[in-house]
Design a protein around this motif. Structure first.
Motif, mmCIF file in Angstrom:
data_model
loop_
_atom_site.group_PDB
_atom_site.id
_atom_site.type_symbol
_atom_site.label_atom_id
_atom_site.label_comp_id
_atom_site.label_asym_id
_atom_site.label_seq_id
_atom_site.Cartn_x
_atom_site.Cartn_y
_atom_site.Cartn_z
ATOM 1 N N MET A 93 -20.581 21.882 -1.695
ATOM 2 C CA MET A 93 -21.476 22.585 -0.637
ATOM 3 C C MET A 93 -20.364 23.318 0.338
ATOM 4 S SD MET A 93 -22.886 19.226 1.704
ATOM 5 C CE MET A 93 -23.973 20.148 2.570
ATOM 6 N N ASP A 94 -20.967 24.319 0.932
ATOM 7 C CA ASP A 94 -20.269 25.007 1.872
ATOM 8 C C ASP A 94 -19.765 24.412 3.316
ATOM 9 O OD1 ASP A 94 -20.289 27.137 0.076
ATOM 10 O OD2 ASP A 94 -21.622 28.223 1.168
ATOM 11 N N ALA A 95 -18.969 25.005 3.917
ATOM 12 C CA ALA A 95 -18.416 23.980 4.928
ATOM 13 C C ALA A 95 -19.170 24.732 6.417
ATOM 14 C CB ALA A 95 -17.163 24.201 5.264
ATOM 15 N N ASP A 96 -19.914 25.708 6.258
ATOM 16 C CA ASP A 96 -20.451 26.513 7.405
ATOM 17 C C ASP A 96 -21.793 26.060 7.904
ATOM 18 O OD1 ASP A 96 -21.881 27.523 5.407
ATOM 19 O OD2 ASP A 96 -21.074 29.663 5.824
ATOM 20 N N LEU A 97 -22.500 24.768 7.537
ATOM 21 C CA LEU A 97 -23.608 24.282 7.503
ATOM 22 C C LEU A 97 -24.906 25.244 7.115
ATOM 23 C CD1 LEU A 97 -22.792 23.099 11.063
ATOM 24 C CD2 LEU A 97 -23.155 21.697 9.306
ATOM 25 N N SER A 98 -24.515 25.987 6.466
ATOM 26 C CA SER A 98 -25.552 26.943 5.756
ATOM 27 C C SER A 98 -26.361 26.228 4.794
ATOM 28 C CB SER A 98 -24.956 28.224 5.002
ATOM 29 O OG SER A 98 -24.599 29.203 5.770
ATOM 30 N N HIS A 99 -25.571 25.366 4.034
ATOM 31 C CA HIS A 99 -26.266 24.319 3.104
ATOM 32 C C HIS A 99 -26.809 23.001 3.702
ATOM 33 C CE1 HIS A 99 -23.543 26.397 -0.223
ATOM 34 N NE2 HIS A 99 -24.863 27.170 -0.122
ATOM 35 N N ASP A 203 -28.198 31.180 7.999
ATOM 36 C CA ASP A 203 -26.788 31.889 8.210
ATOM 37 C C ASP A 203 -25.973 31.071 9.008
ATOM 38 O OD1 ASP A 203 -24.922 33.708 7.754
ATOM 39 O OD2 ASP A 203 -25.935 35.553 8.817
ATOM 40 N N ARG A 204 -24.770 31.046 8.698
ATOM 41 C CA ARG A 204 -23.614 30.543 9.767
ATOM 42 C C ARG A 204 -23.778 30.851 11.095
ATOM 43 N NH1 ARG A 204 -18.178 30.321 8.744
ATOM 44 N NH2 ARG A 204 -18.184 30.774 6.452
ATOM 45 N N ARG A 205 -23.820 29.963 12.182
ATOM 46 C CA ARG A 205 -23.434 30.364 13.688
ATOM 47 C C ARG A 205 -22.072 30.464 14.090
ATOM 48 N NH1 ARG A 205 -28.674 27.612 14.135
ATOM 49 N NH2 ARG A 205 -29.870 29.122 13.111
HETATM 50 MN MN MN Z 1 -21.586 30.883 4.505
#
Ligand code: MN
Ligand code: GDD
Length: 242
Positions: A93-99, A203-205
């Motif tokens: 999973m991505d790190a940016d909390l999008s997932h 989308d990432r914050r």
């Molecule tokens: Mn992302």
């Protein structure tokens, strides 16, 4: 509850402001579900100090940090993470909390229960969606998916959020170029069943996207190679049948 160990691989490049929240959320989820989980952060020497930030959690949470020398791409980072993973179940999973970490429970359960060998977090099945993406990004995603349509039955083929039994990719050569390691697994992995689990991509914050024009070129070349493999296989089958 399951006895199977789960390794979640998270590639990072300049994600210092996101990584702590994700590590905490995932660790809590492991606990509440009674899962034996480990988090593997694969960091490419992020100048913002992501690796140190992640490592600071290693005393309290099941986190390991793999430090690589330089930025070498998302797919390649995931494969490095798989290389040191100790679980029978592998996840990405991505790190940016999008997932959405909340979806991890259902993704893992789909595989540990034997319902499927691969589970994919999906924006494009009922119940899934996308929050806060500009129209252009939505269109690009739709178009990218259209191009890969004939390769698999999966609707969200460009998803970067998925889980699998490790046997699915054992001995399979996966390309380490570009962003779409999920598509490599879907197109080349050895599995009987694959399921899509809906989630809402947000989308990432914090921080910025690493998806650049170069990734588009990588994606097109990946598609050509996958279609090429398909054509060769069909021709081989035909000549054997003759
Ligand atoms: Mn992302
Ligand atoms: N180690 C490492 N090296 N990590 C990287 C690199 C790299 O070269 N490039 C990107 N990452 C990490 C980011 O730090 C983030 O955790 C993750 O990979 C995804 O990067 P983003 O920049 O946030 O990508 P995105 O949001 O535009 O696209 C993502 O979501 C889409 C929808 O699921 C990707 O996962 C796409 O592949 C996916 O289609």
């Amino acid at each position: 509850m399951s006895d199977l160990k789960v390794s979640v691989v998270i590639p990072t490049y300049n994600e210092r402001d996101n990584i702590s929240a994700l590590i905490e959320k995932l660790s809590l989820l492991f606990q509440s579900r009674g899962l034996q989980g480990e988090i593997i952060i694969v960091d490419d020497n992020s100048p913002d100090g992501t690796a140190d930030e992640a490592e600071a959690h290693a005393r309290r949470f099941p986190v390991r940090v793999l430090r690589r020398g330089q930025k070498s791409g998302l797919s390649s980072a995931v494969l490095s993470g798989f290389g040191i993973a100790g679980g029978e179940i592998l996840g990405v999973m991505d790190a940016d909390l999008s997932h959405d970490p909340e979806a991890v429970g259902a993704l893992v359960e789909a595989v540990t229960s034997g319902r499927a060998e691969v589970s994919v977090g999906s924006r494009y099945v009922e119940g899934g969606g996308i929050r806060d993406w500009p129209a252009l990004r939505r269109f690009m995603s739709w178009f990218a998916i259209l191009l890969a349509r004939p390769l698999t039955s999966v609707r969200d083929v460009t998803s970067g959020f998925f889980f699998l039994r490790k046997e699915v990719i054992e001995g399979v050569r996966l390309s380490d170029r570009g962003f779409k390691i999920g598509l490599e697994v879907m197109a080349k992995g050895r599995y009987g069943k694959i399921v899509e689990i809906p989630y809402t991509f947000t989308d990432r914050r914090k921080g910025s996207s690493k998806l650049k024009a170069g990734e588009v070129v990588d994606y097109l070349s990946q598609l050509m190679s996958l279609y090429g493999d398909r054509i060769i296989r069909v021709l081989q089958r035909k000549s054997r049948a003759r």
